[in-house]
Design a protein around this motif. Sequence first.
Motif, short mmCIF file in Angstrom:
data_model
loop_
_atom_site.label_atom_id
_atom_site.label_comp_id
_atom_site.label_asym_id
_atom_site.label_seq_id
_atom_site.Cartn_x
_atom_site.Cartn_y
_atom_site.Cartn_z
N ALA A 20 -4.26 -46.99 0.36
CA ALA A 20 -5.51 -45.94 0.25
C ALA A 20 -6.40 -46.51 1.13
O ALA A 20 -7.16 -45.62 1.65
N VAL A 43 -9.60 -47.33 -12.86
CA VAL A 43 -9.22 -46.77 -11.71
C VAL A 43 -10.52 -46.40 -10.92
O VAL A 43 -10.37 -46.13 -9.59
N LEU A 74 -7.47 -37.84 -8.96
CA LEU A 74 -6.76 -38.70 -9.62
C LEU A 74 -7.04 -38.47 -11.24
O LEU A 74 -6.46 -39.14 -12.20
N GLU A 128 -16.36 -38.36 -1.32
CA GLU A 128 -15.24 -38.87 -1.01
C GLU A 128 -14.92 -39.31 -2.63
O GLU A 128 -13.71 -39.05 -2.82
N PHE A 129 -15.73 -39.98 -3.34
CA PHE A 129 -15.18 -40.56 -4.47
C PHE A 129 -15.12 -39.41 -5.62
O PHE A 129 -14.22 -39.44 -6.19
N ALA A 155 -11.74 -37.77 -4.82
CA ALA A 155 -10.73 -38.91 -5.46
C ALA A 155 -10.61 -38.82 -6.78
O ALA A 155 -9.56 -38.66 -7.24
N CYS A 156 -11.72 -38.67 -7.49
CA CYS A 156 -11.63 -38.66 -9.03
C CYS A 156 -11.13 -37.31 -9.45
O CYS A 156 -10.25 -37.47 -10.35
N THR A 172 -4.94 -40.27 -14.49
CA THR A 172 -5.81 -41.15 -14.92
C THR A 172 -5.81 -41.06 -16.65
O THR A 172 -5.51 -41.89 -17.40
N ILE A 183 -12.39 -46.67 -1.05
CA ILE A 183 -13.26 -45.92 -0.35
C ILE A 183 -14.21 -46.55 0.56
O ILE A 183 -14.47 -46.50 1.80
N THR A 189 -10.76 -47.12 -6.87
CA THR A 189 -11.19 -45.83 -5.86
C THR A 189 -12.23 -45.98 -5.22
O THR A 189 -12.42 -46.12 -3.88
N TRP A 236 -3.55 -50.21 -3.23
CA TRP A 236 -4.87 -50.43 -2.45
C TRP A 236 -5.18 -50.18 -1.09
O TRP A 236 -5.86 -49.91 -0.34
#
Length: 512
Positions: A40, A114, A86, A78-79, A82-83, A90, A122, A118, A37
């Motif tokens: 990140a 997750v 990942l 950004e979220f 990232a999803c 995941t 962020i 994230t 974390w």
Amino acid sequence: MGIWFGGMGILYALLLRSLSGPLSVPGSVRVGVSALWIFAVWFLAQRALLHWRTPRAKSFVLTTVSIRTATVGMLLTEFLSACLALAPLTILLAGIVGYGFLSPESLLLVPLAVGLFTASAIVTGYVAGFTYMTVSARSRWQRNRHGQLIVHAVSLIAVGYVVAILSTDIPVIWELVSLEWLPTSWFIDIAVFGTPVTPAPIRALAGVSGCLLVVGGGGLLVERLAREYWVARPISTAGGTNTGPQEHQNHENGTLAAAISPVVIPQLVGRPSQRVAQMTVLRLRRAPRRLSLLVTAGLSLGISLSVLSIQSNAPMSVVPVICVLLVPWFAGAVVGLNPLGDEGNVLPATLTSSISGRQFVRGLLVPGLLYGLALTILSTLIGAVVSPYPIRVQAWLVVIGAVLTVVSVCLAPAVGMLFPRFSATTIGQSSDVVPPSMTAFVVYSLVIWVLGSALVFAVLAPTRFPQIRIVSGVSTEVLRAGGVTGGLCIGLVIARWSYTTAVKRFRQYTVS
């Protein structure tokens, strides 16, 4: 790669199914989650610094929607990115936990954990990034002279310290085990809720509520910071034009010389080459973010070599080797690894001007030869003095560093012109800072580091490996001198070829 991950997932799932009895989450797993974390957050803060100094389509966004809408869109972008990155891992992790523990709840709780991980990283990273940008915008000294390099240096020094703690017995300021008690490790409790693992419902509930609080409060803080930086950005340079006697000095070389002061480019190289060198230094001084890739790669390699030296019996013996390999590499790449891309919109005017290819390339070489060569000789000399090597080996290392600097300074423009880059790495990134292409970076680094490693091996091998001397039947000095001389001749040939190639490339290049 997908088959490998899938196979490893099946093995871990079968391993989990074979476990029996009450289980608990190991402390090392909690430490790993907290450390991930933190990494990140650092990574996302860098993304804020690189890609969101101005919003995408700034004129349209700031005149049609509110700052809150723009910041929510930024964070949501950004979220979702990232999803998307990942999602495969995941799904694999949810399948492993759900099948291994026969827990259907894990198919929902693992993605939830997750996602919260994230989202909190962020928001926290963007708070850190926009805080830095807002503070640096208020400080003319910090903005013009240091910029993002401070963040990189501090972060990589901290990473190097952590690596040294894990691999050596140096004194520690804080224990890594303490990361286990950070609230960021509570995401594990959310993921394993409903499995045979010993439940911690209070931690799981605190993790969800705390994450929502961080996302909500951090989002409001990002909005405030973005409003301060994007719209009401304070500029402290307006009143700083009359701050000291240096601004009133008479610079006989004109405005460019005043802009790059106290760095001096002599007139001995000729007026056109001097102007090219001054513009190169000025671009670097105004946008030190150009050095981000070089500083990251150089410090990472230096940290790795430093850890190896600490683990060896003679740690100071690696100091001159680090100087020989890194300082010449940095001196060449710092200004000449993307010369055509650095010209930007004025490249057509530069190509059609009266300046010749030789004058342009010589201007690119001047900063590296003038300051990089002196820095290499000084650093290698200091490193050689503190090392346990005899005086002859120290002298050879200094000579290798000097010649390798000449090679790197000549090679960088040639490779940069053969593999130029004219656009930013992302659509939204400012075109004022165009990093060198990865092809040019990799080719240049391989040539310099392979040649430098071979020369260092030729110097140290006759002493470290006496069997080579026995098999060859010659003395140590003759063997060393022959190997180093041959390597230096190859380096000079590379430098000459690089110079002529860069000149020819400049003459023949056309803008398509």
